[in-house]
Design a protein around this motif. Structure first.
Motif, PDB file in Angstrom:
ATOM      1  N   ASP A  72       0.842  -1.193   0.000  1.00 18.83           N
ATOM      2  CA  ASP A  72       0.000   0.000   0.000  1.00 18.83           C
ATOM      3  C   ASP A  72       0.877   1.242   0.000  1.00 18.83           C
ATOM      4  OD1 ASP A  72      -1.823   1.992   0.384  1.00 18.83           O
ATOM      5  OD2 ASP A  72      -2.955   0.949   1.927  1.00 18.83           O
ATOM      6  N   SER A  73       1.178   1.774  -1.183  1.00 20.17           N
ATOM      7  CA  SER A  73       2.054   2.933  -1.297  1.00 20.17           C
ATOM      8  C   SER A  73       1.370   4.225  -0.885  1.00 20.17           C
ATOM      9  CB  SER A  73       2.566   3.072  -2.739  1.00 20.17           C
ATOM     10  OG  SER A  73       1.475   3.258  -3.631  1.00 20.17           O
ATOM     11  N   SER A  74       0.056   4.174  -0.640  1.00 21.47           N
ATOM     12  CA  SER A  74      -0.673   5.399  -0.306  1.00 21.47           C
ATOM     13  C   SER A  74      -0.280   5.964   1.047  1.00 21.47           C
ATOM     14  CB  SER A  74      -2.184   5.122  -0.328  1.00 21.47           C
ATOM     15  OG  SER A  74      -2.548   4.238   0.725  1.00 21.47           O
ATOM     16  N   VAL A  75       0.396   5.164   1.876  1.00 25.57           N
ATOM     17  CA  VAL A  75       0.702   5.641   3.224  1.00 25.57           C
ATOM     18  C   VAL A  75       2.145   6.104   3.361  1.00 25.57           C
ATOM     19  CG1 VAL A  75      -1.024   4.117   4.237  1.00 25.57           C
ATOM     20  CG2 VAL A  75       1.339   3.329   4.034  1.00 25.57           C
ATOM     21  N   TYR A  76       2.918   6.112   2.288  1.00 25.22           N
ATOM     22  CA  TYR A  76       4.322   6.450   2.382  1.00 25.22           C
ATOM     23  C   TYR A  76       4.546   7.955   2.207  1.00 25.22           C
ATOM     24  CZ  TYR A  76       4.642   1.447   1.210  1.00 25.22           C
ATOM     25  OH  TYR A  76       4.491   0.094   1.165  1.00 25.22           O
ATOM     26  N   ASP A  77       5.680   8.412   2.710  1.00 22.10           N
ATOM     27  CA  ASP A  77       6.212   9.744   2.402  1.00 22.10           C
ATOM     28  C   ASP A  77       5.352  10.902   2.891  1.00 22.10           C
ATOM     29  OD1 ASP A  77       8.453   8.726   1.075  1.00 22.10           O
ATOM     30  OD2 ASP A  77       7.320   8.482  -0.780  1.00 22.10           O
ATOM     31  N   GLU A  78       4.562  10.713   3.933  1.00 18.61           N
ATOM     32  CA  GLU A  78       3.701  11.803   4.364  1.00 18.61           C
ATOM     33  C   GLU A  78       3.801  12.072   5.858  1.00 18.61           C
ATOM     34  OE1 GLU A  78      -0.295  11.243   3.109  1.00 18.61           O
ATOM     35  OE2 GLU A  78       0.219  10.957   1.016  1.00 18.61           O
ATOM     36  N   GLY A  79       4.939  11.838   6.438  1.00 19.63           N
ATOM     37  CA  GLY A  79       5.103  12.120   7.855  1.00 19.63           C
ATOM     38  C   GLY A  79       5.065  10.862   8.696  1.00 19.63           C
ATOM     39  N   THR A  80       5.441  11.009   9.961  1.00 25.03           N
ATOM     40  CA  THR A  80       5.518   9.869  10.875  1.00 25.03           C
ATOM     41  C   THR A  80       4.927  10.282  12.214  1.00 25.03           C
ATOM     42  OG1 THR A  80       7.597   9.289   9.779  1.00 25.03           O
ATOM     43  CG2 THR A  80       7.044   8.055  11.757  1.00 25.03           C
ATOM     44  N   ARG A  81       3.611  10.316  12.287  1.00 21.71           N
ATOM     45  CA  ARG A  81       2.928  10.738  13.505  1.00 21.71           C
ATOM     46  C   ARG A  81       2.627   9.527  14.389  1.00 21.71           C
ATOM     47  NH1 ARG A  81       0.620  15.915  13.706  1.00 21.71           N
ATOM     48  NH2 ARG A  81       0.095  15.269  15.827  1.00 21.71           N
ATOM     49  N   TRP A  82       3.602   9.207  15.252  1.00 24.99           N
ATOM     50  CA  TRP A  82       3.401   8.091  16.163  1.00 24.99           C
ATOM     51  C   TRP A  82       2.136   8.267  16.989  1.00 24.99           C
ATOM     52  CZ3 TRP A  82       8.963   7.583  18.647  1.00 24.99           C
ATOM     53  CH2 TRP A  82       9.857   7.193  17.660  1.00 24.99           C
ATOM     54  N   ASP A  83       1.894   9.511  17.402  1.00 24.09           N
ATOM     55  CA  ASP A  83       0.742   9.766  18.266  1.00 24.09           C
ATOM     56  C   ASP A  83      -0.564   9.403  17.570  1.00 24.09           C
ATOM     57  OD1 ASP A  83       1.410  11.970  16.556  1.00 24.09           O
ATOM     58  OD2 ASP A  83       0.001  13.239  17.647  1.00 24.09           O
ATOM     59  N   LYS A  84      -0.656   9.638  16.269  1.00 22.17           N
ATOM     60  CA  LYS A  84      -1.879   9.314  15.527  1.00 22.17           C
ATOM     61  C   LYS A  84      -2.110   7.802  15.512  1.00 22.17           C
ATOM     62  CE  LYS A  84      -2.737  13.588  14.063  1.00 22.17           C
ATOM     63  NZ  LYS A  84      -3.954  14.346  14.426  1.00 22.17           N
ATOM     64  N   GLY A  85      -1.047   7.048  15.240  1.00 16.66           N
ATOM     65  CA  GLY A  85      -1.182   5.601  15.203  1.00 16.66           C
ATOM     66  C   GLY A  85      -1.533   5.014  16.557  1.00 16.66           C
ATOM     67  N   LEU A  86      -0.874   5.484  17.600  1.00 19.71           N
ATOM     68  CA  LEU A  86      -1.129   4.962  18.939  1.00 19.71           C
ATOM     69  C   LEU A  86      -2.531   5.324  19.422  1.00 19.71           C
ATOM     70  CD1 LEU A  86       2.344   5.773  20.508  1.00 19.71           C
ATOM     71  CD2 LEU A  86       1.427   3.484  20.080  1.00 19.71           C
ATOM     72  N   ASN A  87      -2.985   6.524  19.085  1.00 14.41           N
ATOM     73  CA  ASN A  87      -4.332   6.924  19.476  1.00 14.41           C
ATOM     74  C   ASN A  87      -5.381   6.070  18.775  1.00 14.41           C
ATOM     75  OD1 ASN A  87      -6.198   8.550  20.890  1.00 14.41           O
ATOM     76  ND2 ASN A  87      -6.493   9.846  19.098  1.00 14.41           N
ATOM     77  N   GLU A  88      -5.120   5.704  17.530  1.00 15.33           N
ATOM     78  CA  GLU A  88      -6.045   4.827  16.813  1.00 15.33           C
ATOM     79  C   GLU A  88      -6.104   3.457  17.489  1.00 15.33           C
ATOM     80  OE1 GLU A  88      -8.769   4.075  13.583  1.00 15.33           O
ATOM     81  OE2 GLU A  88      -7.930   5.878  14.495  1.00 15.33           O
ATOM     82  N   ALA A  89      -4.968   3.017  18.022  1.00 17.57           N
ATOM     83  CA  ALA A  89      -4.947   1.735  18.735  1.00 17.57           C
ATOM     84  C   ALA A  89      -5.874   1.770  19.938  1.00 17.57           C
ATOM     85  CB  ALA A  89      -3.529   1.397  19.187  1.00 17.57           C
ATOM     86  N   LEU A  90      -5.913   2.898  20.636  1.00 16.67           N
ATOM     87  CA  LEU A  90      -6.795   3.018  21.794  1.00 16.67           C
ATOM     88  C   LEU A  90      -8.258   2.828  21.399  1.00 16.67           C
ATOM     89  CD1 LEU A  90      -5.222   6.025  23.760  1.00 16.67           C
ATOM     90  CD2 LEU A  90      -5.312   3.627  24.469  1.00 16.67           C
ATOM     91  N   SER A  91      -8.615   3.299  20.225  1.00 16.58           N
ATOM     92  CA  SER A  91     -10.005   3.135  19.795  1.00 16.58           C
ATOM     93  C   SER A  91     -10.322   1.663  19.555  1.00 16.58           C
ATOM     94  CB  SER A  91     -10.275   3.956  18.532  1.00 16.58           C
ATOM     95  OG  SER A  91      -9.592   3.421  17.399  1.00 16.58           O
ATOM     96  N   TYR A  92      -9.339   0.891  19.099  1.00 12.80           N
ATOM     97  CA  TYR A  92      -9.553  -0.542  18.922  1.00 12.80           C
ATOM     98  C   TYR A  92      -9.646  -1.258  20.265  1.00 12.80           C
ATOM     99  CZ  TYR A  92      -9.176  -0.998  13.861  1.00 12.80           C
ATOM    100  OH  TYR A  92      -9.421  -0.950  12.517  1.00 12.80           O
ATOM    101  N   LEU A  93      -8.843  -0.836  21.220  1.00 10.37           N
ATOM    102  CA  LEU A  93      -8.884  -1.472  22.536  1.00 10.37           C
ATOM    103  C   LEU A  93     -10.259  -1.308  23.172  1.00 10.37           C
ATOM    104  CD1 LEU A  93      -5.419  -0.476  24.060  1.00 10.37           C
ATOM    105  CD2 LEU A  93      -6.048  -2.533  22.781  1.00 10.37           C
ATOM    106  N   ALA A  94     -10.921  -0.224  22.873  1.00  8.51           N
ATOM    107  CA  ALA A  94     -12.240   0.030  23.463  1.00  8.51           C
ATOM    108  C   ALA A  94     -13.281  -0.979  22.987  1.00  8.51           C
ATOM    109  CB  ALA A  94     -12.697   1.449  23.124  1.00  8.51           C
ATOM    110  N   THR A  95     -13.011  -1.658  21.868  1.00 10.24           N
ATOM    111  CA  THR A  95     -13.961  -2.647  21.348  1.00 10.24           C
ATOM    112  C   THR A  95     -13.419  -4.070  21.443  1.00 10.24           C
ATOM    113  OG1 THR A  95     -13.132  -2.388  19.084  1.00 10.24           O
ATOM    114  CG2 THR A  95     -14.948  -0.954  19.759  1.00 10.24           C
ATOM    115  N   ALA A  96     -12.276  -4.238  22.100  1.00  6.02           N
ATOM    116  CA  ALA A  96     -11.692  -5.571  22.248  1.00  6.02           C
ATOM    117  C   ALA A  96     -12.440  -6.353  23.318  1.00  6.02           C
ATOM    118  CB  ALA A  96     -10.218  -5.462  22.625  1.00  6.02           C
ATOM    119  N   ASP A  97     -12.328  -7.694  23.250  1.00  6.42           N
ATOM    120  CA  ASP A  97     -12.921  -8.511  24.298  1.00  6.42           C
ATOM    121  C   ASP A  97     -11.995  -8.510  25.511  1.00  6.42           C
ATOM    122  OD1 ASP A  97     -10.876 -10.377  23.752  1.00  6.42           O
ATOM    123  OD2 ASP A  97     -12.099 -11.326  22.215  1.00  6.42           O
ATOM    124  N   SER A  98     -12.294  -9.340  26.486  1.00  2.91           N
ATOM    125  CA  SER A  98     -11.579  -9.285  27.755  1.00  2.91           C
ATOM    126  C   SER A  98     -10.277 -10.077  27.765  1.00  2.91           C
ATOM    127  CB  SER A  98     -12.487  -9.795  28.885  1.00  2.91           C
ATOM    128  OG  SER A  98     -12.879 -11.134  28.647  1.00  2.91           O
TER     129      SER A  98
END
Length: 244
Positions: A72-98
């Protein structure tokens, strides 16, 4: 992921990482009920799976159906916002099972912005409890584990400092030298070659399956073998993975 050529060939670091993560998902698929979510990030974060999906479906995302792995070349060369990726992970954790949940964070470049937020989100992930859907930043009472992998990067990464904050809860002075202390030796990894990266994924895989009650597991070229259980049938075990 930055789009940068590896070994002077028309094959990027991201291509190599996607190939390895494809095989990682295939290995996870040997364990029934494993759930996976995939997020790519650059200057923003983009979910590549529709919620939690099977490991087989996650692997299929990387497969172009023709001659191998889709990149997927659409995600290359446009910055490296660790905070954006990690924050998205939190949204997944909110819907994870136990069940125990693992976040595998992979990058080949140092953050481009949002370092302080990256620290905060990393700590929240490490202390998140999917059973109660809450986190406690004062002590590690969660059932989520954050792994950080700096793969093929030539810059000083600072990812070791982010993982330290996630594990300890206090910020250390960020330095140019990678400092793998006892607090992060099981959660932070640095890969300088394809062999290193595959070895790291094998290490992470074994940590996941061992904490899920599976023993005597080996990985050869992305395939598991010699699997036994220590706490029941494999089909009854469940783990979640958010991969970047």
């Amino acid at each position: 992921y930055y789009k940068r050529f590896y070994s002077n060939q028309n094959y990027t670091r991201a291509d190599i990482a996607e190939d390895a993560l494809h095989d990682f998902c295939i290995s996870l698929n040997e364990y029934a009920n494993t759930q996976v979510a995939i997020v790519f990030f650059n200057k923003n974060a983009t979910s590549k799976t529709s919620g939690w999906v099977s490991a087989e479906s996650a692997a299929a995302y990387f497969d172009d159906g023709l001659d191998g792995v889709y990149h997927d070349s659409s995600v290359y060369d446009e910055g490296t916002r660790w905070d954006k990726g990690l924050n998205e992970a939190l949204s997944y954790l909110a819907t994870a099972d136990s069940d125990p949940t693992y976040v595998l964070f992979v990058t080949d470049g140092r953050y481009s912005a949002g370092y302080n937020d990256a620290l905060k989100y990393a700590r929240q992930i490490e202390t998140y409890n999917t059973a109660t859907h809450s986190y406690n930043t004062t002590n590690d009472g969660g059932n989520t584990t954050l792994f950080g992998v700096y793969a093929f990067g030539s810059q000083y990464d600072y990812l070791d400092d982010v993982i330290y904050y996630a594990e300890v809860g206090s910020e250390r002075t960020a330095g140019n030298d990678t400092d793998i202390t006892s607090e992060i030796k099981d959660n932070y990894f640095r890969a300088n070659s394809t062999e290193d990266f595959n070895s790291i994924l094998s290490n992470v895989f074994n940590k996941i399956v061992s904490t899920s009650g599976i023993g005597s597991t080996t990985i050869n070229d992305g395939t598991t073998s010699s699997v036994t259980t220590t706490s029941g049938e494999i089909s009854s075990l469940l783990q979640d993975l958010v991969a970047f």
